[in-house]
Design an enzyme around this catalytic site. Structure first.
Site, PDB file in Angstrom:
ATOM      1  N   GLU A 225      19.469  55.037   1.583  1.00 36.45           N
ATOM      2  CA  GLU A 225      20.048  53.803   0.611  1.00 36.45           C
ATOM      3  C   GLU A 225      21.632  54.261   0.472  1.00 36.45           C
ATOM      4  OE1 GLU A 225      20.619  54.342  -3.480  1.00 36.45           O
ATOM      5  OE2 GLU A 225      19.146  55.708  -3.834  1.00 36.45           O
TER       6      GLU A 225
ATOM      7  N   LYS B  95      14.340  59.211 -12.173  1.00 40.90           N
ATOM      8  CA  LYS B  95      15.645  60.031 -12.707  1.00 40.90           C
ATOM      9  C   LYS B  95      15.141  60.450 -14.161  1.00 40.90           C
ATOM     10  CE  LYS B  95      18.641  57.356  -9.922  1.00 40.90           C
ATOM     11  NZ  LYS B  95      17.892  56.387  -9.038  1.00 40.90           N
TER      12      LYS B  95
END
Length: 361
Positions: free
Chosen positions: A67, A202
């Protein structure tokens, strides 16, 4: 002719019987090569490949998507570009070809040149953070966008790439019962066939609710060498993965079965950060709590939340979280490349088996 001597017609028929299976096998092999080439061709005029990535896709060699939001929004320049180049090199050293994905001037780029990486790194937040909902707008306006997990999955899938490496996925934000802030990464994993290799969701997110949404979307969550899913900076979230696998070959086999059955969903491969780079739980949790409180006070919402929190946590930990972030991405890249290599070997074996079966008929 004498009674036991074959006629010319009989000889010709016998020869044809021997040749037809060989021709069938050759035609199938050509078809497989053509299909592979089509996947990496510019049939879609919006796709732009680097020569390295295009060659790899034409040869059905292992390719790993990466990404670009981590470059523009995750780190400051020039550390972001240095990290991106280092991660690409980790992928190459493990036997695969890296394909960093971004939208540059309205083109869907599958692989970035050094100059493009520099441009994106210097743009920073000026590059649009691009999720699924933003892709069409960025392309139509000819703008430059850094792709999130969901957008990278879409573009990688269009290009025929089956493995994607990132740091950590988005998920259900804390307090989502009031804000309904749920990352598009989770729905994308439910509808795009991609192996996403990461260090879990996360740490700033609500991990249990994130796992619930993944289950609802039919996403297999693998603990790579672990029973519990990691939580980005932390090796153990305390919440169980759907299953544990310990080798890249095992993961590749599952991913290929998922794709061969056209289930349409992705597979999430969660990899614990290496022990030597893991952060103490009390330090990270304290920084997260302080950053979340500050974000609420400043009314930071939507797609600005994650970049703000990661930057603030890095400041509160004296740069320790950024070092951990870089280490876990490199670790994910090594594992992801190994999975891509195994997946390519399985695909090649299947193709050879099909050709061999035709030869025997």
């Amino acid at each position: 002719p004498p009674p036991n001597q074959p006629t010319h017609t009989h000889t010709a028929v016998t020869a044809m019987r021997a040749v037809v299976p060989l021709l069938a096998g050759a035609i199938l092999a050509c078809a497989l090569v053509a299909a592979c080439a089509a996947a990496s061709s510019n049939a879609n005029p919006l796709l732009k490949f680097t020569p390295e990535v295009e060659r790899a896709l034409r040869r059905n060699a292992p390719v790993v998507a990466l990404e670009s939001t981590i470059i523009s929004h995750g780190m400051p320049y020039p550390q972001n570009v240095e990290t991106a180049l280092a991660v690409e090199e980790v992928v190459r050293e493990a036997g695969a070809i890296p394909a960093t994905i971004a939208i540059m001037n309205g083109r869907l780029c599958v692989g970035l040149s050094r100059a493009e990486l520099e441009e994106l790194g210097k743009m920073g937040h000026a590059a649009r953070k691009t999720s699924r909902r933003d892709i069409a707008a960025v392309v139509a306006s000819g703008a430059t966008g850094a792709t999130t997990v969901s957008a990278t999955m879409i573009i990688a899938n269009m290009a025929g790439i089956r493995v994607f490496v990132t740091g950590g996925i988005g998920g259900v934000h804390r307090g989502a019962e009031q804000t309904m802030d749920v990352s598009a990464d989770l729905t994308e994993l439910g509808r795009t066939p991609m192996a996403v290799v990461c260090a879990g969701a996360k740490s700033i997110l609500d991990i249990p609710l994130t796992l619930e949404v993944l289950e609802t979307n039919g996403v297999t969550v693998i603990g790579f060498g672990c029973d519990n899913v990691p939580a980005f900076f932390l090796r153990d979230s305390g919440h169980a993965a759907h299953m544990r696998l310990d080798t890249a070959a095992q993961v590749a086999s599952l991913v290929k079965a998922n794709n061969d059955m056209h289930l349409g969903s992705g597979v999430l491969v969660t990899c614990p950060i290496p022990q030597e780079h893991a952060s103490p739980a009390d330090v990270i949790n304290g920084a997260i709590a302080a950053a979340l409180s500050e974000a609420e006070e400043r009314a930071i919402t939507g797609k600005d939340v994650t970049p703000f929190l990661l930057q603030r946590i890095n400041e509160l930990t004296g740069g320790q979280s950024l070092e951990s972030n870089i280490a876990l991405v490199k670790n994910n890249a090594r594992i992801g490349a190994a999975i891509a290599v195994e997946y390519a070997a399985l695909a090649k074996s299947d193709a050879e088996h099909v050709v061999g079966s035709n030869d025997l008929e």
